[in-house]
Design an enzyme around this catalytic site. Structure first.
Site, PDB file in Angstrom:
ATOM      1  N   LYS A 201       0.840  -1.198   0.000  1.00 22.34           N
ATOM      2  CA  LYS A 201       0.000   0.000   0.000  1.00 22.34           C
ATOM      3  C   LYS A 201       0.877   1.252   0.000  1.00 22.34           C
ATOM      4  O   LYS A 201       0.685   2.162  -0.792  1.00 22.34           O
ATOM      5  CB  LYS A 201      -0.926  -0.024   1.220  1.00 22.34           C
ATOM      6  N   GLU A 207      10.381  -4.787   4.651  1.00 29.69           N
ATOM      7  CA  GLU A 207      10.405  -6.197   4.243  1.00 29.69           C
ATOM      8  C   GLU A 207      10.135  -6.322   2.743  1.00 29.69           C
ATOM      9  O   GLU A 207      10.855  -7.009   2.009  1.00 29.69           O
ATOM     10  CB  GLU A 207       9.323  -7.001   4.992  1.00 29.69           C
ATOM     11  N   GLY A 261      -4.989  -1.704   4.859  1.00 34.75           N
ATOM     12  CA  GLY A 261      -4.158  -2.834   4.416  1.00 34.75           C
ATOM     13  C   GLY A 261      -4.831  -4.176   4.653  1.00 34.75           C
ATOM     14  O   GLY A 261      -4.913  -5.029   3.764  1.00 34.75           O
ATOM     15  N   ARG A 262      -5.359  -4.380   5.863  1.00 34.91           N
ATOM     16  CA  ARG A 262      -5.941  -5.688   6.193  1.00 34.91           C
ATOM     17  C   ARG A 262      -7.340  -5.868   5.611  1.00 34.91           C
ATOM     18  O   ARG A 262      -7.979  -6.893   5.835  1.00 34.91           O
ATOM     19  CB  ARG A 262      -5.935  -5.896   7.704  1.00 34.91           C
ATOM     20  N   GLU A 347      -4.993  -6.589  14.744  1.00 40.32           N
ATOM     21  CA  GLU A 347      -4.465  -5.279  14.350  1.00 40.32           C
ATOM     22  C   GLU A 347      -5.589  -4.239  14.402  1.00 40.32           C
ATOM     23  O   GLU A 347      -5.344  -3.059  14.655  1.00 40.32           O
ATOM     24  CB  GLU A 347      -3.834  -5.329  12.944  1.00 40.32           C
ATOM     25  N   HIS A 378      -5.825 -32.418  18.199  1.00 41.91           N
ATOM     26  CA  HIS A 378      -4.706 -33.208  18.728  1.00 41.91           C
ATOM     27  C   HIS A 378      -3.584 -32.307  19.215  1.00 41.91           C
ATOM     28  O   HIS A 378      -2.434 -32.727  19.317  1.00 41.91           O
ATOM     29  CB  HIS A 378      -4.210 -34.171  17.647  1.00 41.91           C
ATOM     30  N   LYS A 498       9.187  -0.725  14.293  1.00 38.32           N
ATOM     31  CA  LYS A 498       9.786  -0.384  12.986  1.00 38.32           C
ATOM     32  C   LYS A 498      10.851   0.685  13.173  1.00 38.32           C
ATOM     33  O   LYS A 498      11.952   0.598  12.613  1.00 38.32           O
ATOM     34  CB  LYS A 498       8.716   0.169  12.031  1.00 38.32           C
TER      35      LYS A 498
END
Ligand code: F6P
Length: 532
Positions: A201, A207, A261-262, A347, A378, A498
């Site tokens: 965005k 990253e 973003g999400r 978030e 399990h 960050k």
């Protein structure tokens, strides 16, 4: 303090005295009162620690919190993301009736439709082999480079819709700045047949830019600088940064800062999804979300799935003090859903300051985790059944499998059903004694029950039902956020780490740089420096 808060708190104390097993025994009609039948969905919330009074109080809370008005505000482009002064318009991306949505007097739909058409043309040309790599070969591998919302939505949806995916393309998602992510993914790719989608965005994320630079070098080392335009496209709101990176603006798909973003998989961030399943099925995905949007806007609160789910989150976190929340998909295709929902939910609602800047004095978003059933059974279900924490859980399953093999699906569904029944009813010492269990083992084999779950039964996983399911969770998060009075659309909590990382980068590479952190941080940096 509002009267409704006290009433809910008092009622929470009352509810703690009741047991779900008794509530079901006393009222054979309980399921009828606490479920919603909607399109391909059966939403059964009867196995939650609620009564009619609970729901009446929660719905009153929603009304007193002005939920109806804020829903309207979101759908009409008001700037409800107050700390970033932005509208929240992921809903415009799937506005399939195409009615105008105005931001500062301008309809956002024409631009949205233009980008959708550009995605259509591009994805068709890659899928049908018209788009060729720099040496004239067809694209066989698509690598989406992005992180957070620029990775999790597409990665989850491409996995969820694998059954509908073209065999002609392989998909890879590189997100981690750990070079291993890139190297392992590139092992099966060839520069001549690989297409990179750089999804960010902001186009400033460390990253993604680091991974994109590595990918560019990998390609250029093999095919030369001129090959970039045939192997790199970008999805972003930041045109300038994209062209500075060296991606041709013609190869750029834009979106807008009114898409969080999400919440962005419906935008061009979903390009890899469209490449995987094709334009028509991508439209189905949008349509499913659109249908859920309509349900959210129009259904009365007591029949409104996202409203009910959002209110239940508030009920458990704030009033019953639950700290965890499990999402358990009984479908292998939904294996990335918990990871996707972790960002969406945590978030968005992992906040402790209200919109007016004051601190909350109640619990907000819970700690979300999950795994596909039956694997989770399990692993961590022990804690959900017999641990000391209250963990409300969503169980999600399709009635029809996309891969009918022997009796696998019957066995899967049997587990899905049995788990919610076991959590609800538990097993008493009397029942154990009647089975002849020895006295010394009775404390260990007893299940208290009274543990809440919601069952979401879907006819089958299709692009459309997946769209509806994701929109259901988006709006659930929105509803809880409104009740808690927080801004579910910012994420300031990710900034500090960050900033500090930027400071540490030169300290790791320059052994002589003075370290002025606390003793723990200094020692860790020193240890890395000494051993590098
Ligand atoms: O660090 C959090 C975050 O800002 C997320 O909200 C976002 O989805 C992710 O980083 C990626 O950001 P971008 O798409 O700008 O690279």
């Amino acid at each position: 303090m509002k009267k409704i808060y006290t009433e809910l708190q008092n009622h929470a104390d009352e509810i703690k005295q009741s047991h779900l097993r008794d509530l079901f025994t006393e009222d054979p009609n309980r399921f009828n009162r606490f479920h919603v039948d909607w399109q391909e969905f059966l939403f059964d919330y009867s196995k939650n620690n609620i009564t009619d009074k609970t729901m009446a109080l929660l719905i009153r809370l929603a009304k007193e919190s002005g939920l109806k008005q804020v829903i309207h505000d979101m759908f009409t482009g008001k700037r409800i993301n107050t700390t970033e002064n932005r509208p929240v318009l992921h809903i415009a991306l799937r506005n399939r009736d195409n009615h105008p949505i105005l931001v500062d007097g301008k309809d956002v739909m024409p631009e949205i439709n233009t980008v959708l058409e550009k995605m259509h043309t591009f994805s068709d040309s890659v899928r049908n082999g018209k788009w060729l790599g720099a040496t004239g070969q067809r694209i066989t591998d698509v690598v989406n480079i992005g992180i957070g919302g620029s990775d999790l939505g597409p990665a989850m949806a491409v996995e969820a819709l694998k059954h509908y995916k073209t065999d002609a393309l392989n998909f890879h998602f590189v997100s981690n700045i750990d070079g291993t992510d890139m190297i392992e993914n590139l092992k099966t790719c060839h520069p001549e047949t690989t297409l990179f989608i750089i999804s960010s965005k902001t186009f400033t994320t460390l990253e993604t830019l680091t991974n994109a630079t590595t990918a560019r070098k990998w390609l250029v080392d093999s095919l030369g600088e001129n090959a970039v335009s045939k192997h790199f496209v970008a999805v972003s709101t930041n045109k300038m940064a994209v062209s500075e990176f060296g991606i041709n603006p013609d190869n750029m798909f834009v979106f807008w800062d009114f898409v969080g973003g999400r919440y962005s998989m419906w935008s061009a961030i979903g390009l890899s999804i469209m490449l995987a399943i094709g334009y028509d099925q991508f439209i189905e995905l949008l349509t499913g979300a659109y249908e859920m949007d309509r349900h959210f806007q129009t259904a009365p609160f007591d029949k409104n799935m996202p409203v009910i789910m959002g209110l239940l989150s508030v009920w458990y976190s704030t009033y019953l003090k639950a700290e965890g929340y499990a999402v358990l998909p009984y479908d292998q295709y939904l294996k990335r859903l918990p990871a996707y929902l972790q960002q969406l939910d945590m978030e968005s609602n992992g906040k402790s300051v209200k919109k007016d800047g004051t601190s909350v004095n109640y619990s907000t978003g819970a700690i979300l985790f999950g795994e596909p059933g039956t694997n989770g059974q399990h692993s961590f279900y022990q804690l959900i059944h017999q641990g000391t924490h209250l963990i409300p859980a969503d169980f999600i399953a399709p009635i029809h499998s996309l891969n009918e093999v022997g009796d696998h699906h019957t066995l899967l569904l049997a587990n899905f059903v049995a788990q919610t029944e076991a959590l609800m009813a538990g097993k008493t010492s009397e029942e154990l004694r009647a089975e002849g269990v020895s006295e010394n083992l009775i404390p260990f084999k007893t299940f208290s029950g009274n543990r809440p779950s919601t069952s979401i039964l879907i006819d089958r996983i299709t692009p459309k039902t997946l769209g509806s399911l994701i929109a259901l969770y988006e709006h659930k998060v929105f509803v809880s956020g409104i009740i808690w009075g927080i801004d579910s659309f910012d994420q300031w909590g990710v900034e500090l780490g960050k900033q500090l990382a930027k400071k540490v980068i030169p300290e790791l590479s320059d052994k002589n740089k003075e370290l002025r952190h606390d003793s723990s941080t200094n020692a860790i940096i020193q240890k890395i420096r000494n051993n590098q």
